[in-house]
Write a protein that holds these residues in place. Structure first.
Motif, PDB file in Angstrom:
ATOM      1  N   CYS A 175      39.423  34.839  48.016  1.00 33.56           N
ATOM      2  CA  CYS A 175      39.334  36.190  47.437  1.00 33.56           C
ATOM      3  C   CYS A 175      40.267  37.213  48.102  1.00 33.56           C
ATOM      4  O   CYS A 175      40.956  37.977  47.420  1.00 33.56           O
ATOM      5  CB  CYS A 175      37.911  36.746  47.613  1.00 33.56           C
ATOM      6  SG  CYS A 175      36.721  36.081  46.470  1.00 33.56           S
ATOM      7  N   GLN A 201      35.343  32.114  42.101  1.00 34.44           N
ATOM      8  CA  GLN A 201      34.781  32.667  40.862  1.00 34.44           C
ATOM      9  C   GLN A 201      34.713  34.195  40.888  1.00 34.44           C
ATOM     10  O   GLN A 201      34.808  34.864  39.856  1.00 34.44           O
ATOM     11  CB  GLN A 201      33.385  32.077  40.612  1.00 34.44           C
ATOM     12  CG  GLN A 201      32.719  32.533  39.328  1.00 34.44           C
ATOM     13  CD  GLN A 201      33.516  32.155  38.079  1.00 34.44           C
ATOM     14  OE1 GLN A 201      34.133  31.084  38.008  1.00 34.44           O
ATOM     15  NE2 GLN A 201      33.531  33.044  37.085  1.00 34.44           N
ATOM     16  N   ARG A 202      34.587  34.797  42.098  1.00 32.66           N
ATOM     17  CA  ARG A 202      34.473  36.259  42.179  1.00 32.66           C
ATOM     18  C   ARG A 202      35.753  36.958  41.756  1.00 32.66           C
ATOM     19  O   ARG A 202      35.729  38.090  41.273  1.00 32.66           O
ATOM     20  CB  ARG A 202      34.026  36.668  43.593  1.00 32.66           C
ATOM     21  CG  ARG A 202      32.562  36.264  43.830  1.00 32.66           C
ATOM     22  CD  ARG A 202      32.202  36.268  45.269  1.00 32.66           C
ATOM     23  NE  ARG A 202      32.869  35.186  46.004  1.00 32.66           N
ATOM     24  CZ  ARG A 202      32.605  34.882  47.271  1.00 32.66           C
ATOM     25  NH1 ARG A 202      31.699  35.574  47.938  1.00 32.66           N
ATOM     26  NH2 ARG A 202      33.235  33.898  47.883  1.00 32.66           N
ATOM     27  N   ARG A 247      37.589  35.800  39.277  1.00 33.04           N
ATOM     28  CA  ARG A 247      37.466  35.758  37.807  1.00 33.04           C
ATOM     29  C   ARG A 247      36.466  36.796  37.311  1.00 33.04           C
ATOM     30  O   ARG A 247      36.674  37.442  36.296  1.00 33.04           O
ATOM     31  CB  ARG A 247      37.044  34.352  37.354  1.00 33.04           C
ATOM     32  CG  ARG A 247      38.079  33.310  37.720  1.00 33.04           C
ATOM     33  CD  ARG A 247      37.557  31.911  37.499  1.00 33.04           C
ATOM     34  NE  ARG A 247      37.929  31.385  36.197  1.00 33.04           N
ATOM     35  CZ  ARG A 247      38.057  30.075  35.952  1.00 33.04           C
ATOM     36  NH1 ARG A 247      37.855  29.186  36.906  1.00 33.04           N
ATOM     37  NH2 ARG A 247      38.387  29.662  34.751  1.00 33.04           N
ATOM     38  N   ASP A 248      35.385  36.954  38.055  1.00 34.84           N
ATOM     39  CA  ASP A 248      34.328  37.871  37.611  1.00 34.84           C
ATOM     40  C   ASP A 248      34.725  39.341  37.743  1.00 34.84           C
ATOM     41  O   ASP A 248      34.325  40.171  36.926  1.00 34.84           O
ATOM     42  CB  ASP A 248      33.048  37.658  38.434  1.00 34.84           C
ATOM     43  CG  ASP A 248      32.397  36.313  38.145  1.00 34.84           C
ATOM     44  OD1 ASP A 248      32.726  35.707  37.112  1.00 34.84           O
ATOM     45  OD2 ASP A 248      31.557  35.866  38.963  1.00 34.84           O
ATOM     46  N   HIS A 249      35.497  39.667  38.775  1.00 34.91           N
ATOM     47  CA  HIS A 249      35.687  41.087  39.101  1.00 34.91           C
ATOM     48  C   HIS A 249      37.117  41.608  38.984  1.00 34.91           C
ATOM     49  O   HIS A 249      37.330  42.809  39.087  1.00 34.91           O
ATOM     50  CB  HIS A 249      35.133  41.373  40.507  1.00 34.91           C
ATOM     51  CG  HIS A 249      33.684  41.008  40.628  1.00 34.91           C
ATOM     52  ND1 HIS A 249      32.680  41.714  39.983  1.00 34.91           N
ATOM     53  CD2 HIS A 249      33.073  39.981  41.262  1.00 34.91           C
ATOM     54  CE1 HIS A 249      31.519  41.145  40.241  1.00 34.91           C
ATOM     55  NE2 HIS A 249      31.726  40.092  41.009  1.00 34.91           N
ATOM     56  N   THR A 301      40.912  39.974  33.575  1.00 34.04           N
ATOM     57  CA  THR A 301      40.456  40.483  32.276  1.00 34.04           C
ATOM     58  C   THR A 301      40.732  39.472  31.155  1.00 34.04           C
ATOM     59  O   THR A 301      40.205  39.613  30.055  1.00 34.04           O
ATOM     60  CB  THR A 301      41.158  41.809  31.922  1.00 34.04           C
ATOM     61  OG1 THR A 301      42.575  41.592  31.888  1.00 34.04           O
ATOM     62  CG2 THR A 301      40.843  42.890  32.947  1.00 34.04           C
ATOM     63  N   GLU A 309      41.845  35.066  30.535  1.00 36.59           N
ATOM     64  CA  GLU A 309      42.274  33.769  31.061  1.00 36.59           C
ATOM     65  C   GLU A 309      43.024  33.061  29.960  1.00 36.59           C
ATOM     66  O   GLU A 309      42.550  32.969  28.821  1.00 36.59           O
ATOM     67  CB  GLU A 309      41.061  32.953  31.492  1.00 36.59           C
ATOM     68  CG  GLU A 309      40.205  33.703  32.501  1.00 36.59           C
ATOM     69  CD  GLU A 309      39.291  32.796  33.315  1.00 36.59           C
ATOM     70  OE1 GLU A 309      39.295  31.573  33.086  1.00 36.59           O
ATOM     71  OE2 GLU A 309      38.578  33.331  34.183  1.00 36.59           O
TER      72      GLU A 309
END
Ligand code: ADE
Length: 226
Positions: free
Chosen positions: A64, A119-120, A122-124, A127, A129
């Motif tokens: 991250c 994954q964080r 992708r989550d945060h 916008t 993929e």
């Protein structure tokens, strides 16, 4: 337009972005493409951008911290329309998406590597993929080059004859009609008479019919989507 590409192997992008139409479009000031080396945003001595996955899966995962630091720095400098992650599990790229992206002011493209990204991210941060097809590449760089190429050629002035981007394959959900050049007769294989007729109305009709026939034969799925 500005495209920021984030990579752990930026050299992979030098040639595709540095030649031909992409290079000329940058020289003309139509697009600014900035490639960032993610290792520059790692703070340990080894410039680590990946780590072992929790839960014991095989392969490494992109961390991250370097990604957030770089993306947030860019976002503090300008507003981005999309932060795109190149991934085989994204939506499958097509001409509609290329058209959509070509209308944006600023985009970031993150190239994945190893087993994927935390994954964080992708989550945060992400916008959108995007996948360039149902197969797995070693990393997202070649896929990012595909996006940059297909988007930049749509920018007004990027290719000599603007018409030719509009008449590209897929622009109207059809394949392009066949094209011919001189000689009109090569080994007895002749160019269709209509193309030599000078009758532009008939030529247009012929091209449309050919595009339709080709699409029906080779890509009937494009016609079904309509
Ligand atoms: N990264 C790895 N495989 C990819 C694909 N098919 N499309 C986009 N990015 C990728």
């Amino acid at each position: 337009m500005r495209i920021d590409i984030i990579s752990v192997v930026p050299d992979l992008l030098a040639s595709p972005l540095g030649e031909s139409i992409l290079s000329r479009a940058q020289q003309k000031g139509l697009v600014e493409i900035v490639v960032h080396n993610l290792h520059d945003y790692a703070h340990d001595k080894r410039k680590t951008t990946d780590d072992y996955p929790f839960g014991g899966e095989a392969g490494m995962v992109m961390k991250c911290e370097p990604v957030f630091e770089l993306v947030e720095k860019l976002q503090s400098e300008r507003t981005y329309d999309e932060v795109i992650y190149m991934s085989p599990d994204g939506i499958v790229y097509n001409q509609h998406e290329a058209n959509r992206l070509s209308m944006m002011e600023n985009i970031i493209i993150l190239c994945g590597h190893y087993k994927g990204i935390d994954q964080r991210i992708r989550d945060h941060l992400i916008t959108r993929e995007i996948s360039i097809g149902d197969y797995v590449l070693t990393g997202g760089e070649l896929a990012a080059a595909v996006i940059a190429d297909s988007v930049v050629r749509l920018l007004p002035g990027a290719i000599g004859d603007e018409e030719s981007a509009l008449s590209d394959c897929f622009q109207d959900d059809m394949l392009a009609p066949p094209v011919y050049t001189r000689p009109a007769d090569f080994r007895g294989w002749k160019v269709p008479d209509v193309l030599l007729s000078g009758n532009f109305g008939e030529i247009e009709k012929w091209k449309e019919a050919q595009a339709y026939e080709r699409t029906k034969l080779l890509r009937p799925d494009l016609l079904e989507e309509k």
